[in-house]
Write a protein that holds these residues in place. Structure first.
Motif, PDB file in Angstrom:
ATOM      1  N   LYS A  71       0.716  -1.342   0.151  1.00 43.18           N
ATOM      2  CA  LYS A  71       0.137  -0.194  -0.169  1.00 43.18           C
ATOM      3  C   LYS A  71       0.469   1.016  -0.014  1.00 43.18           C
ATOM      4  O   LYS A  71       1.980   0.908  -0.132  1.00 43.18           O
ATOM      5  CB  LYS A  71      -1.184  -0.026   1.052  1.00 43.18           C
ATOM      6  N   SER A  72       0.617   2.052  -0.260  1.00 42.17           N
ATOM      7  CA  SER A  72       0.813   3.683  -0.250  1.00 42.17           C
ATOM      8  C   SER A  72       1.563   4.065   0.954  1.00 42.17           C
ATOM      9  O   SER A  72       1.158   3.263   2.270  1.00 42.17           O
ATOM     10  CB  SER A  72       0.100   4.773  -0.031  1.00 42.17           C
ATOM     11  N   ALA A  73       2.481   4.998   0.959  1.00 41.98           N
ATOM     12  CA  ALA A  73       2.993   4.697   2.984  1.00 41.98           C
ATOM     13  C   ALA A  73       2.929   5.612   3.222  1.00 41.98           C
ATOM     14  O   ALA A  73       1.939   6.321   3.605  1.00 41.98           O
ATOM     15  CB  ALA A  73       4.455   5.700   2.341  1.00 41.98           C
ATOM     16  N   GLN A  74       2.621   4.940   4.296  1.00 37.83           N
ATOM     17  CA  GLN A  74       1.492   5.772   5.963  1.00 37.83           C
ATOM     18  C   GLN A  74       1.953   6.827   6.421  1.00 37.83           C
ATOM     19  O   GLN A  74       3.098   7.282   6.024  1.00 37.83           O
ATOM     20  CB  GLN A  74       2.170   4.712   7.475  1.00 37.83           C
ATOM     21  N   ARG A  75       1.342   7.961   6.195  1.00 40.63           N
ATOM     22  CA  ARG A  75       1.466   9.216   6.969  1.00 40.63           C
ATOM     23  C   ARG A  75       2.125   9.207   8.506  1.00 40.63           C
ATOM     24  O   ARG A  75       0.961   8.641   9.521  1.00 40.63           O
ATOM     25  CB  ARG A  75       0.929  10.187   6.471  1.00 40.63           C
ATOM     26  N   ILE A  76       3.413   9.543   8.689  1.00 36.90           N
ATOM     27  CA  ILE A  76       3.068   9.458   9.962  1.00 36.90           C
ATOM     28  C   ILE A  76       2.787  10.766  10.574  1.00 36.90           C
ATOM     29  O   ILE A  76       3.771  11.836  10.580  1.00 36.90           O
ATOM     30  CB  ILE A  76       4.965   9.112  10.205  1.00 36.90           C
ATOM     31  N   PRO A  77       2.211  10.769  11.619  1.00 41.59           N
ATOM     32  CA  PRO A  77       1.867  11.973  12.362  1.00 41.59           C
ATOM     33  C   PRO A  77       3.422  12.309  13.282  1.00 41.59           C
ATOM     34  O   PRO A  77       4.161  11.507  14.214  1.00 41.59           O
ATOM     35  CB  PRO A  77       0.643  11.937  12.995  1.00 41.59           C
ATOM     36  N   PRO A  78       2.828  14.050  13.180  1.00 41.15           N
ATOM     37  CA  PRO A  78       4.114  14.578  14.729  1.00 41.15           C
ATOM     38  C   PRO A  78       4.122  13.011  15.409  1.00 41.15           C
ATOM     39  O   PRO A  78       3.090  12.807  16.605  1.00 41.15           O
ATOM     40  CB  PRO A  78       3.864  16.380  14.750  1.00 41.15           C
ATOM     41  N   PRO A  79       5.206  13.430  16.678  1.00 41.26           N
ATOM     42  CA  PRO A  79       5.211  13.097  17.873  1.00 41.26           C
ATOM     43  C   PRO A  79       4.195  13.618  18.762  1.00 41.26           C
ATOM     44  O   PRO A  79       4.321  15.127  18.521  1.00 41.26           O
ATOM     45  CB  PRO A  79       6.832  12.807  18.324  1.00 41.26           C
TER      46      PRO A  79
END
Length: 454
Positions: free
Chosen positions: A56-64
Motif C-alpha cells: 500500500k501507499s506509505a503511511q503518513r506518520i503524524p508528528p510525535p
C-alpha cells in the motif's frame, strides 16, 4: 480488387483484436507472468512460485506527541505536585459509601492522564480510582518497556506512585462490551454492589459557579456524587434502578444486580450499538435509567497543553494561557521518496513551582470550562469522525506486543461495522428504537427483519 481490400481489412482487424485481447489477458507484471508460468507448468507446485507483495501507499506518520503534564513527569513523590484545590478537596475521612471509579484505557496516554487528573482535582479520592489497562500488552507497561509514541503506552509508576490511584490490567485486549463485563467481574470479586465508570476521553470539572438551591453553598463534583449516591440508595425497592447517568455515560453509576439480572453486556456486539442493546434490555426488564447532574463532564478528543491548570493555581511569571493540543506537536516533512520524517517538537522546560490557589469561580475557571467546551464541540463536529484521537500515535515498532497502529485501527473499524450488523440481526431491525417496535426481551434472535430493513 475489392476482395483483396476486404481480406486486408479483415487481416488488420484480426491482428488488432488479437493484440487487444492479449493485452487484457496478460499479467500486469513480469512477476505475475512468472508466477502464472509456475502455476500452469505441470510438476511445479504453486508455493514454488516467487511471491512479490504489492504494498500500500506509505503511511503518513503524524508528528510525535508530547507529555501534557511535565510537572508530573519530573515528580519524584506526590508532594512534587500542587495540592488539590481546598474547595474541591475530598473529606479527610472517607465517606461511608464506596465510590470505586473505573476508567478504561487502550490508546492515547495524554487523554487518559487528563481524565485521571481531572477527577482527582474535582475531589475524587485517588484511592477510589481504578485505571483498567486494556492494551493487550501484558506486563510491558508495568515493566516500563513501552515508549511514549507507542499508542498503548501507559506510565504505571506515575499513576500509582505520583497520583496515588490503582491500575488493573486485563488479561488480553478486550472489546468495549467485554471491558464492561470485566467491570462487573471486578465488582463481584471485590463485593461492590455498585460502581462508577467513565471514559478515558472524559474531563471532569467541578462546577464552581454552582450552589445548592437550598443551602446556597458550593460543593465540588465528588461531594455531589456522594450525595446523589446516598439519595439513590434510599430509593424504595419498587424503584428498580439500573444505572445513573451523568452527562449520559461520560460518568455513570451502575447497580451491579441489575446488570447481572439481564446477563451483562452482549459481547457479540463489541462496540457501537452494545450500549443501546444493554439499555434497551434493562428497560424491557423493568429497570430504570436515571439522569442526574453533579458537575461538568466533557467528552473531548484532545488534551489540554498542561494539566497544571486543573489544579486551579494562579500563573507564575509569564506562563502561557490555557490552551489545548488538538493535534500532536512537531513537524512532519516529506522526503520526496514517499516516506515522511518527523522533526521532533522542541523540549519543554519543566517548571517546578506553582502559584497560589486561585479563587473559586474565578475568570480562570470560566476560561478552563470554555476551553473544554470548545474541545468537546470540535470533537463532535470533526468531519473525519468523533474518535480520531484513537489513532494519533504510530510509534513503538520493535517493542513488546507491537501492533501496526494503522492495521489495529482498520481492524477496529471492521469489527465495529460487523457488530452493528449483529445488533440489527439480533433484534430484526436497525437502529436503537427497539421497544417502540413492540419488541420484548424474549424476542432476541426470534424476529424477522422489519419492513424498514433496507
Amino acid at each position: 480488387m475489392l476482395v483483396k481490400q476486404l481480406r486486408f481489412r479483415a487481416l488488420v482487424f484480426g491482428v488488432f483484436s488479437f493484440c487487444a485481447v492479449t493485452y487484457l489477458l496478460l499479467p500486469s507484471s513480469p512477476y505475475q507472468l512468472q508466477e502464472e508460468i509456475y502455476y500452469y507448468i505441470p510438476g511445479l507446485r504453486a508455493h514454488d512460485a516467487p511471491r512479490h507483495p504489492r504494498y500500500k501507499s506509505a503511511q503518513r506518520i503524524p508528528p510525535p506527541i508530547v507529555d501534557n503534564f511535565p510537572l508530573a513527569a519530573a515528580a519524584k513523590t506526590p508532594s512534587d505536585l500542587p495540592p488539590v484545590p481546598s474547595y474541591n478537596r475530598p473529606p479527610a475521612q472517607h465517606a461511608p459509601e464506596k465510590t470505586p471509579l473505573f476508567i478504561g484505557f487502550t490508546r492515547n496516554w495524554p487523554l487518559l492522564q487528563q481524565a485521571v487528573v481531572s477527577y482527582i482535582t474535582a475531589g475524587w479520592p485517588p484511592s477510589d480510582i481504578y485505571v483498567v489497562e486494556n492494551t493487550g500488552t501484558m506486563n510491558a507497561n508495568a515493566r516500563g518497556q513501552l515508549t511514549l509514541q507507542n499508542p498503548f503506552y501507559l506510565d504505571h509508576r506515575r499513576l500509582t506512585d505520583i497520583f496515588g490511584i490503582n491500575v488493573i490490567s486485563t488479561p488480553t485486549y478486550l472489546s468495549f462490551s467485554q471491558l464492561q463485563n470485566f467491570y462487573i467481574h471486578e465488582s463481584i470479586q471485590r463485593n461492590w454492589t455498585h460502581y462508577y465508570w467513565s471514559h478515558m476521553d472524559a474531563a471532569a470539572v467541578s462546577k464552581e459557579d454552582w450552589s445548592d438551591p437550598h443551602t446556597k453553598t458550593y460543593r465540588p463534583l465528588y461531594a455531589r456524587v456522594v450525595e446523589d449516591l446516598r439519595d439513590t440508595l434510599t430509593w424504595p425497592a419498587s424503584h428498580r434502578w439500573a444505572v445513573k447517568l451523568y452527562a449520559y455515560d461520560r460518568l455513570a453509576l451502575v447497580n451491579r444486580a441489575a446488570y447481572e439480572a439481564v446477563g451483562g453486556w452482549d459481547t457479540q456486539i463489541p462496540y457501537y450499538g452494545t450500549d443501546c442493546d444493554m439499555h434497551e434490555r434493562l428497560l424491557m426488564a423493568g429497570y430504570t435509567l436515571d439522569n442526574a447532574q453533579v458537575g461538568l463532564v466533557y467528552d473531548v478528543g484532545a488534551a489540554l497543553d498542561d494539566l497544571l491548570v486543573l489544579y486551579r493555581r494562579k500563573p507564575v511569571g509569564n506562563e502561557a494561557p490555557i490552551k489545548a493540543v488538538a493535534k500532536p506537536t512537531g513537524e512532519a516533512r516529506g522526503s520526496g521518496n514517499g516516506t515522511l520524517h518527523v522533526q521532533p517538537a522542541p523540549a519543554k522546560k519543566t517548571v517546578q513551582t506553582w502559584g497560589e490557589e486561585d479563587a473559586l469561580a474565578s475568570q480562570a475557571f470560566h476560561l478552563l470550562a470554555k476551553r473544554l467546551d470548545v474541545l468537546q464541540r470540535e470533537k463532535n463536529s470533526n468531519a473525519r469522525g468523533r474518535n480520531t484521537w484513537q489513532a494519533q500515535q504510530f510509534g513503538g515498532k520493535g517493542e513488546p506486543y507491537y501492533r501496526d497502529p494503522e492495521g489495529f485501527e482498520t481492524a477496529l473499524q471492521m469489527t465495529i461495522k460487523f457488530g452493528r450488523e449483529v445488533m440489527a440481526e439480533k433484534w430484526g431491525r436497525k437502529g436503537c428504537s427497539l421497544r417502540s417496535g413492540g419488541l420484548q426481551i424474549e424476542d432476541q434472535w426470534r424476529v424477522r427483519h422489519d419492513s424498514d430493513w433496507n
